[in-house]
Design an enzyme around this catalytic site. Structure first.
Site, PDB file in Angstrom:
ATOM      1  N   CYS A 160       0.910  -1.232   0.030  1.00 29.07           N
ATOM      2  CA  CYS A 160      -0.133   0.010   0.045  1.00 29.07           C
ATOM      3  C   CYS A 160       1.067   1.278   0.153  1.00 29.07           C
ATOM      4  CB  CYS A 160      -0.876   0.024   0.901  1.00 29.07           C
ATOM      5  SG  CYS A 160      -0.146  -0.575   2.844  1.00 29.07           S
TER       6      CYS A 160
HETATM    7  N1  LIG Z   1      -4.568  -4.102   5.211  1.00 31.00           N
HETATM    8  C1  LIG Z   1      -3.646  -3.668   4.270  1.00 31.00           C
HETATM    9  O1  LIG Z   1      -4.145  -2.173   4.197  1.00 31.00           O
HETATM   10  C2  LIG Z   1      -3.057  -4.213   3.235  1.00 31.00           C
HETATM   11  C3  LIG Z   1      -2.536  -3.373   2.049  1.00 31.00           C
HETATM   12  C4  LIG Z   1      -1.730  -4.220   1.417  1.00 31.00           C
HETATM   13  C5  LIG Z   1      -1.364  -5.429   1.359  1.00 31.00           C
HETATM   14  N2  LIG Z   1      -1.731  -5.959   2.400  1.00 31.00           N
HETATM   15  C6  LIG Z   1      -1.330  -7.449   2.520  1.00 31.00           C
HETATM   16  O2  LIG Z   1      -2.556  -8.235   2.222  1.00 31.00           O
HETATM   17  C7  LIG Z   1      -2.291  -9.538   3.037  1.00 31.00           C
HETATM   18  C8  LIG Z   1      -3.484  -9.543   4.046  1.00 31.00           C
HETATM   19  O3  LIG Z   1      -3.621  -8.597   4.664  1.00 31.00           O
HETATM   20  P1  LIG Z   1      -4.954  -8.259   5.673  1.00 31.00           P
HETATM   21  O4  LIG Z   1      -5.065  -6.713   6.021  1.00 31.00           O
HETATM   22  O5  LIG Z   1      -6.165  -8.935   5.150  1.00 31.00           O
HETATM   23  O6  LIG Z   1      -4.453  -9.011   6.991  1.00 31.00           O
HETATM   24  P2  LIG Z   1      -5.321  -9.749   8.141  1.00 31.00           P
HETATM   25  O7  LIG Z   1      -6.516  -8.673   8.207  1.00 31.00           O
HETATM   26  O8  LIG Z   1      -4.505  -9.699   9.405  1.00 31.00           O
HETATM   27  O9  LIG Z   1      -5.671 -11.015   7.542  1.00 31.00           O
HETATM   28  C9  LIG Z   1      -4.845 -12.048   6.994  1.00 31.00           C
HETATM   29  C10 LIG Z   1      -5.512 -13.371   6.803  1.00 31.00           C
HETATM   30  O10 LIG Z   1      -4.669 -14.379   6.639  1.00 31.00           O
HETATM   31  C11 LIG Z   1      -5.079 -15.451   7.025  1.00 31.00           C
HETATM   32  N3  LIG Z   1      -3.896 -16.446   7.529  1.00 31.00           N
HETATM   33  C12 LIG Z   1      -3.419 -17.551   7.174  1.00 31.00           C
HETATM   34  N4  LIG Z   1      -2.218 -17.927   7.791  1.00 31.00           N
HETATM   35  C13 LIG Z   1      -1.895 -16.946   8.720  1.00 31.00           C
HETATM   36  C14 LIG Z   1      -1.238 -16.815   9.780  1.00 31.00           C
HETATM   37  N5  LIG Z   1      -0.220 -17.931   9.787  1.00 31.00           N
HETATM   38  N6  LIG Z   1      -1.249 -15.857  10.645  1.00 31.00           N
HETATM   39  C15 LIG Z   1      -2.106 -14.990  10.449  1.00 31.00           C
HETATM   40  N7  LIG Z   1      -3.334 -15.055   9.436  1.00 31.00           N
HETATM   41  C16 LIG Z   1      -3.113 -16.179   8.638  1.00 31.00           C
HETATM   42  C17 LIG Z   1      -6.109 -15.290   8.192  1.00 31.00           C
HETATM   43  O11 LIG Z   1      -7.227 -15.703   7.397  1.00 31.00           O
HETATM   44  P3  LIG Z   1      -8.048 -17.024   8.014  1.00 31.00           P
HETATM   45  O12 LIG Z   1      -7.979 -17.050   9.433  1.00 31.00           O
HETATM   46  O13 LIG Z   1      -8.949 -16.970   7.205  1.00 31.00           O
HETATM   47  O14 LIG Z   1      -6.923 -18.117   7.405  1.00 31.00           O
HETATM   48  C18 LIG Z   1      -6.046 -13.721   8.495  1.00 31.00           C
HETATM   49  O15 LIG Z   1      -7.269 -13.296   8.443  1.00 31.00           O
HETATM   50  C19 LIG Z   1      -1.165  -9.370   3.967  1.00 31.00           C
HETATM   51  O16 LIG Z   1       0.021 -10.114   3.543  1.00 31.00           O
HETATM   52  C20 LIG Z   1      -0.743  -7.876   4.010  1.00 31.00           C
HETATM   53  O17 LIG Z   1       0.456  -7.322   4.205  1.00 31.00           O
HETATM   54  C21 LIG Z   1      -2.707  -5.418   3.393  1.00 31.00           C
END
Ligand SMILES: NC(=O)c1ccc[n+]([C@@H]2O[C@H](COP(=O)([O-])OP(=O)(O)OC[C@H]3O[C@@H](n4cnc5c(N)ncnc54)[C@H](OP(=O)(O)O)[C@@H]3O)[C@@H](O)[C@H]2O)c1
Length: 356
Positions: A160
């Site tokens: 981001c």
């Molecule tokens: N948030 C942002 O603004 C943003 C922006 C750009 C990129 N990203 C990237 O996009 C990806 C997802 O981000 P997010 O914001 O959706 O993160 P999040 O809300 O923390 O969700 C990550 C999801 O990954 C799954 N997961 C699977 N294995 C895991 C583990 N070992 N530990 C923790 N979670 C695990 C979990 O879903 P389940 O429990 O359903 O498996 C969890 O809900 C990340 O790589 C992040 O760096 C995020």
């Protein structure tokens, strides 16, 4: 989750989203409403067997979709495209399982953004993805990599902060208006940038009415920004990048300070940005000095850019605003899908901000 793509004569595709965090739930929303997508299945490590409204109560009465437990065997010939909304370190394992099945993968994590494995290991403190997958991966910033994305099977969706930084600085390096040395990036993010997983650093009483810098001189988006800016400028670019956490839910504001080469005019600046973004449906160039707010882009895939020339100090100050969960994550991932499928790049992506 029915498609209405046939009315647009699109080839409908079946997609899966793995991960049910903030990135995952935004993907599910965009893909469910997307005219080219007929099936959206949702997979999870921890929420298998639960219904989406149970995981996200704002979805009551909207969908009764069930979340399935992730297992590679589910992916044999069932999907055209898979989105990984999983943390870095997890995505590379899933990609290694699914890529050999012939699927096209768009990964939201940082696992495939850096071309050199040792750079990833230095900044992420984890083992890099296998080198054959790193070679396959295309950095998914459509404004600069559109042609490569069209043929890619593994697309590394940019970070981001990195999206904002590169969109703001790259045209000025390309047009040789600023020096490649001494570039400073000051980033501010809403708390959803840290994802949904609870942690002390995103606890309400830690964040509310407070602003803090974090990961100073060691944020993992730094090498990604340097990699892309070096590629576009044709010479090594080393940057200073300081991220800040601000007490808001969504949005990124990136302020960029570049050292001007002599005699740069407003006309030069406008030509640089216009040339770079002539065919970019989600970059909005604002009038000089009319700097964007995060709210200007909230709920949309826009990246808003404005600049001011500070002749007194020989500096250009550029600001870029975007929604971290859309142009910074899920929106850009759908934009990449559109490019990959040969569809209109803006298909199914919101342009009308939620305001105020
Ligand atoms: N948030 C942002 O603004 C943003 C922006 C750009 C990129 N990203 C990237 O996009 C990806 C997802 O981000 P997010 O914001 O959706 O993160 P999040 O809300 O923390 O969700 C990550 C999801 O990954 C799954 N997961 C699977 N294995 C895991 C583990 N070992 N530990 C923790 N979670 C695990 C979990 O879903 P389940 O429990 O359903 O498996 C969890 O809900 C990340 O790589 C992040 O760096 C995020």
């Amino acid at each position: 989750m029915e498609a209405y793509g046939k009315s647009l004569n699109l080839r409908s595709i079946r997609v899966a989203v793995i991960g049910t965090g903030y990135g995952g739930v935004e993907l599910i929303r965009l893909l469910t409403l997307h005219p080219g997508v007929s099936t959206v299945d949702v997979y999870s490590y921890s929420k298998g067997g639960e219904s989406l409204p149970f995981v996200y109560s704002h979805l009551y009465g909207v969908t009764d979709k069930n979340v399935e437990t992730y297992a590679p065997a589910h992916f044999d010939e069932r999907y055209d495209l898979v989105f990984l909304a999983t943390p870095h370190g997890v995505s590379k394992t899933i990609a290694a399982e699914l890529f050999p099945k012939g699927l096209t993968i768009i990964d939201l994590s940082g696992d495939f953004r850096l071309k050199r494995g040792h750079v990833y290991e230095a900044w992420y403190g984890k083992q890099a993805a296998p080198s054959d997958l790193l070679e396959e991966a295309v950095y998914g910033l459509p404004e600069f990599k559109r042609e490569a994305i069209k043929g890619a099977r593994l697309i590394a969706n940019p970070g981001c902060y990195a999206t904002a930084a590169i969109l703001g600085a790259a045209p000025l390096l390309l047009s040789r208006l600023i020096h490649p040395e001494g570039l400073i990036f000051d980033g501010k993010s809403g708390v959803s940038g840290a994802g949904r997983t609870p942690a002390l650093g995103v606890h309400f009483s830690e964040v509310n009415e407070s602003v803090s810098a974090y990961k100073v001189a060691r944020h993992q988006h730094t090498p990604e920004i340097e990699q892309m800016l070096s590629a576009v400028s044709g010479e090594p670019v080393t940057i200073v990048f300081t991220p800040h956490l601000v007490p808001m839910t969504r949005g990124i504001l990136m302020t960029i300070y570049g050292r001007l080469k002599k005699d740069v005019t407003d006309e030069d600046m406008e030509m640089a940005y216009t040339a770079a973004y002539r065919e970019a449906p989600f970059v909005r160039l604002r009038r000089a000095g009319d700097h964007p707010t995060t709210k200007n882009t909230s709920g949309t895939n826009w990246a808003d850019i404005a600049y001011s020339l500070d002749r007194r100090t020989g500096t250009v100050v550029v600001t870029v605003a975007l929604d971290n969960l859309l142009k910074g994550a899920a929106g850009q991932a759908v934009q990449n899908m559109n490019v990959r499928m040969g569809w209109d790049e803006s298909l199914g992506l919101p342009r009308w901000p939620v305001y105020p």
